[in-house]
Scaffold this motif. Structure first.
Motif, PDB file in Angstrom:
ATOM      1  N   LYS A  37     -22.996 -20.970-101.642  1.00 25.90           N
ATOM      2  CA  LYS A  37     -23.258 -22.284-101.864  1.00 25.90           C
ATOM      3  C   LYS A  37     -24.659 -22.537-101.919  1.00 25.90           C
ATOM      4  O   LYS A  37     -25.776 -22.164-101.487  1.00 25.90           O
ATOM      5  CB  LYS A  37     -22.819 -23.037-100.673  1.00 25.90           C
ATOM      6  CG  LYS A  37     -21.153 -22.816-100.249  1.00 25.90           C
ATOM      7  CD  LYS A  37     -20.921 -23.845 -99.242  1.00 25.90           C
ATOM      8  CE  LYS A  37     -19.299 -23.867 -99.082  1.00 25.90           C
ATOM      9  NZ  LYS A  37     -18.978 -24.771 -98.158  1.00 25.90           N
ATOM     10  N   VAL A  38     -24.852 -23.154-103.219  1.00 23.90           N
ATOM     11  CA  VAL A  38     -26.356 -23.660-103.713  1.00 23.90           C
ATOM     12  C   VAL A  38     -26.528 -25.140-103.563  1.00 23.90           C
ATOM     13  O   VAL A  38     -25.612 -25.727-104.471  1.00 23.90           O
ATOM     14  CB  VAL A  38     -26.514 -23.067-105.144  1.00 23.90           C
ATOM     15  CG1 VAL A  38     -27.811 -23.414-105.798  1.00 23.90           C
ATOM     16  CG2 VAL A  38     -26.379 -21.402-105.222  1.00 23.90           C
ATOM     17  N   GLY A  39     -27.292 -25.586-103.043  1.00 24.37           N
ATOM     18  CA  GLY A  39     -27.699 -27.111-102.961  1.00 24.37           C
ATOM     19  C   GLY A  39     -28.763 -27.529-103.941  1.00 24.37           C
ATOM     20  O   GLY A  39     -29.795 -26.813-104.159  1.00 24.37           O
ATOM     21  N   ILE A  40     -28.407 -28.510-104.866  1.00 25.52           N
ATOM     22  CA  ILE A  40     -29.011 -28.732-106.163  1.00 25.52           C
ATOM     23  C   ILE A  40     -29.238 -30.297-106.279  1.00 25.52           C
ATOM     24  O   ILE A  40     -28.393 -31.047-105.567  1.00 25.52           O
ATOM     25  CB  ILE A  40     -28.911 -28.190-107.185  1.00 25.52           C
ATOM     26  CG1 ILE A  40     -27.495 -28.749-107.692  1.00 25.52           C
ATOM     27  CG2 ILE A  40     -28.587 -26.737-107.162  1.00 25.52           C
ATOM     28  CD1 ILE A  40     -27.042 -28.522-109.271  1.00 25.52           C
ATOM     29  N   ASN A  61     -19.940 -15.322-106.485  1.00 27.66           N
ATOM     30  CA  ASN A  61     -19.173 -16.539-106.964  1.00 27.66           C
ATOM     31  C   ASN A  61     -20.297 -17.906-106.499  1.00 27.66           C
ATOM     32  O   ASN A  61     -20.211 -18.246-105.252  1.00 27.66           O
ATOM     33  CB  ASN A  61     -17.849 -16.982-106.351  1.00 27.66           C
ATOM     34  CG  ASN A  61     -17.307 -18.263-106.652  1.00 27.66           C
ATOM     35  OD1 ASN A  61     -17.469 -18.747-107.600  1.00 27.66           O
ATOM     36  ND2 ASN A  61     -16.793 -18.638-105.626  1.00 27.66           N
ATOM     37  N   ILE A  62     -20.903 -18.614-107.244  1.00 23.51           N
ATOM     38  CA  ILE A  62     -21.773 -19.728-106.753  1.00 23.51           C
ATOM     39  C   ILE A  62     -20.950 -20.919-106.854  1.00 23.51           C
ATOM     40  O   ILE A  62     -20.276 -21.274-107.838  1.00 23.51           O
ATOM     41  CB  ILE A  62     -22.793 -19.881-107.898  1.00 23.51           C
ATOM     42  CG1 ILE A  62     -23.868 -18.776-107.977  1.00 23.51           C
ATOM     43  CG2 ILE A  62     -23.466 -21.076-107.831  1.00 23.51           C
ATOM     44  CD1 ILE A  62     -25.099 -18.718-108.915  1.00 23.51           C
ATOM     45  N   LYS A  63     -20.940 -21.754-105.550  1.00 15.79           N
ATOM     46  CA  LYS A  63     -20.528 -22.793-105.570  1.00 15.79           C
ATOM     47  C   LYS A  63     -21.554 -24.069-105.499  1.00 15.79           C
ATOM     48  O   LYS A  63     -22.458 -23.858-104.686  1.00 15.79           O
ATOM     49  CB  LYS A  63     -19.836 -23.142-104.099  1.00 15.79           C
ATOM     50  CG  LYS A  63     -18.383 -22.146-104.113  1.00 15.79           C
ATOM     51  CD  LYS A  63     -17.490 -22.727-102.948  1.00 15.79           C
ATOM     52  CE  LYS A  63     -16.261 -22.050-103.023  1.00 15.79           C
ATOM     53  NZ  LYS A  63     -15.133 -22.579-102.030  1.00 15.79           N
ATOM     54  N   ILE A  64     -21.485 -24.776-106.422  1.00 10.85           N
ATOM     55  CA  ILE A  64     -22.404 -25.696-106.706  1.00 10.85           C
ATOM     56  C   ILE A  64     -22.347 -26.914-105.582  1.00 10.85           C
ATOM     57  O   ILE A  64     -21.202 -27.628-105.871  1.00 10.85           O
ATOM     58  CB  ILE A  64     -22.624 -26.335-108.037  1.00 10.85           C
ATOM     59  CG1 ILE A  64     -22.930 -24.850-109.166  1.00 10.85           C
ATOM     60  CG2 ILE A  64     -23.775 -27.433-108.231  1.00 10.85           C
ATOM     61  CD1 ILE A  64     -22.983 -25.106-110.467  1.00 10.85           C
ATOM     62  N   VAL A  65     -23.287 -27.324-104.934  1.00 14.77           N
ATOM     63  CA  VAL A  65     -23.219 -28.759-104.019  1.00 14.77           C
ATOM     64  C   VAL A  65     -24.340 -29.561-104.481  1.00 14.77           C
ATOM     65  O   VAL A  65     -25.494 -29.299-104.395  1.00 14.77           O
ATOM     66  CB  VAL A  65     -23.463 -28.054-102.750  1.00 14.77           C
ATOM     67  CG1 VAL A  65     -23.125 -29.292-101.636  1.00 14.77           C
ATOM     68  CG2 VAL A  65     -22.485 -27.019-102.274  1.00 14.77           C
ATOM     69  N   GLU A  66     -23.993 -30.768-105.019  1.00 16.50           N
ATOM     70  CA  GLU A  66     -24.832 -31.752-105.422  1.00 16.50           C
ATOM     71  C   GLU A  66     -25.141 -32.663-104.244  1.00 16.50           C
ATOM     72  O   GLU A  66     -24.439 -33.113-103.633  1.00 16.50           O
ATOM     73  CB  GLU A  66     -24.000 -32.345-106.556  1.00 16.50           C
ATOM     74  CG  GLU A  66     -23.920 -31.523-107.776  1.00 16.50           C
ATOM     75  CD  GLU A  66     -23.363 -32.370-108.916  1.00 16.50           C
ATOM     76  OE1 GLU A  66     -23.223 -33.661-108.870  1.00 16.50           O
ATOM     77  OE2 GLU A  66     -22.853 -31.604-109.901  1.00 16.50           O
ATOM     78  N   GLU A  81     -25.128 -24.499 -93.935  1.00 18.98           N
ATOM     79  CA  GLU A  81     -24.110 -25.094 -94.711  1.00 18.98           C
ATOM     80  C   GLU A  81     -24.146 -24.549 -96.226  1.00 18.98           C
ATOM     81  O   GLU A  81     -23.349 -24.876 -96.929  1.00 18.98           O
ATOM     82  CB  GLU A  81     -24.098 -26.559 -94.601  1.00 18.98           C
ATOM     83  CG  GLU A  81     -23.546 -27.065 -93.104  1.00 18.98           C
ATOM     84  CD  GLU A  81     -23.769 -28.555 -93.003  1.00 18.98           C
ATOM     85  OE1 GLU A  81     -24.088 -29.191 -94.122  1.00 18.98           O
ATOM     86  OE2 GLU A  81     -23.658 -29.032 -91.986  1.00 18.98           O
ATOM     87  N   LEU A  82     -25.370 -24.259 -96.412  1.00 20.01           N
ATOM     88  CA  LEU A  82     -25.616 -23.598 -97.833  1.00 20.01           C
ATOM     89  C   LEU A  82     -26.207 -22.292 -97.505  1.00 20.01           C
ATOM     90  O   LEU A  82     -26.757 -22.040 -96.497  1.00 20.01           O
ATOM     91  CB  LEU A  82     -26.826 -24.392 -98.309  1.00 20.01           C
ATOM     92  CG  LEU A  82     -26.401 -25.912 -98.803  1.00 20.01           C
ATOM     93  CD1 LEU A  82     -27.636 -26.709 -99.394  1.00 20.01           C
ATOM     94  CD2 LEU A  82     -25.347 -26.203 -99.780  1.00 20.01           C
TER      95      LEU A  82
END
Length: 276
Positions: A37-40, A61-66, A81-82
């Protein structure tokens, strides 16, 4: 004859068993996909969609978290969480760690997004009126950076700050009698109808659909820019995580730089390509 058939039967059973075991062994050796999970900041989503595609071959597998502000991504990272986040520059990370007693670390440089001065009322710095209202980001690091940009542009003069972090209190020469309004960074773009000029971060400008070519002044990138290098951050325990290193490598590539330039203009710099 019966004996020969019996031997053949045993041989076939043994062969089938070997094939089955081999197949199971092969399945067991397949690399399992790792989810990160990647926070951006939402403005960077096109960049991370490309990176997501690039690391698929590495079974990542990257999960993008905005996120829409500058506080939640680090909190989420500290709380696991990230896995990583990518929204802040080095100075912001350092300030965050000191304020929150955390151990987040930079694991790779991404870009330098020059700040810029925008206006709906004037078309160049010479037209900035006396008593002009100026909006600045209100977090300490970006406020300092915005003031240094205004000094670079010749609008103000700052006194040296004891902690190397100037605020509006350090303005010692203000020939235009500028009136400073400090706002949440995300609100600076929305303030353009209410002020004469606004100093806006690159990602905030992009989210507000402001183009760098429409700005009236762009921050120069030089040796003083090192604190403003954006980074990918992780918890200290994960600083050598091999999966995260692959993501950093995928980011630091020419095709990603093309997307950065498409989003933020040619003045955006791939920070892994320069020495500051």
């Amino acid at each position: 004859m019966k004996k020969r058939k019996s031997i053949l039967k045993v041989f076939l059973i043994a062969l089938i068993s070997l094939v089955t075991i081999g197949g199971l062994s092969s399945c067991g050796q397949q690399t399992q996909e790792k989810t990160v999970k990647v926070g951006i900041n939402s403005a960077d989503t096109p960049i991370w969609k490309l990176i997501k595609k690039k690391v698929k071959k590495d079974h990542i597998n990257i999960k993008i978290v905005e996120f829409s502000d500058y506080n939640q991504p680090n909190t989420a990272l500290v709380q696991n969480e990230l896995g990583i986040n990518a929204f802040q520059h080095r100075f912001f990370l350092s300030s965050w760690n000191k304020a929150h007693h955390t151990n987040l670390v930079a694991i790779g440089n991404t870009m330098i997004q020059p700040m810029a001065v925008y206006s709906h009322k004037v078309t160049n710095l010479k037209a900035v009126p006396n008593g002009a209202k100026v909006s600045l980001p209100n977090d300490a690091s970006n406020e300092a950076r915005a003031l240094e940009l205004l000094e670079q542009a010749g609008l103000i003069k700052l006194s040296p700050a004891k902690n190397n972090l100037p605020s509006t209190k350090n303005v010692i020469n203000n020939p235009h009698n500028l009136k400073f309004q400090v706002l949440d960074a995300a609100q600076t773009a929305h303030s353009l109808n209410d002020v004469d000029i606004a100093v806006i971060n690159g990602n905030v400008a992009q989210a507000a659909k402001l183009k760098a070519k429409d700005s009236i002044y762009v921050e120069k990138v030089n040796h003083k820019s090192k604190p403003w290098v954006n980074i990918i951050a992780a918890n200290k325990k994960d600083r050598n995580n091999p999966t995260y290193k692959k993501i950093v490598k995928a980011y630091q590539s020419e095709d990603v730089l093309k997307v950065i330039h498409r989003l933020y203009g040619p003045q955006a710099v791939g920070a892994w390509k320069v020495k500051l």
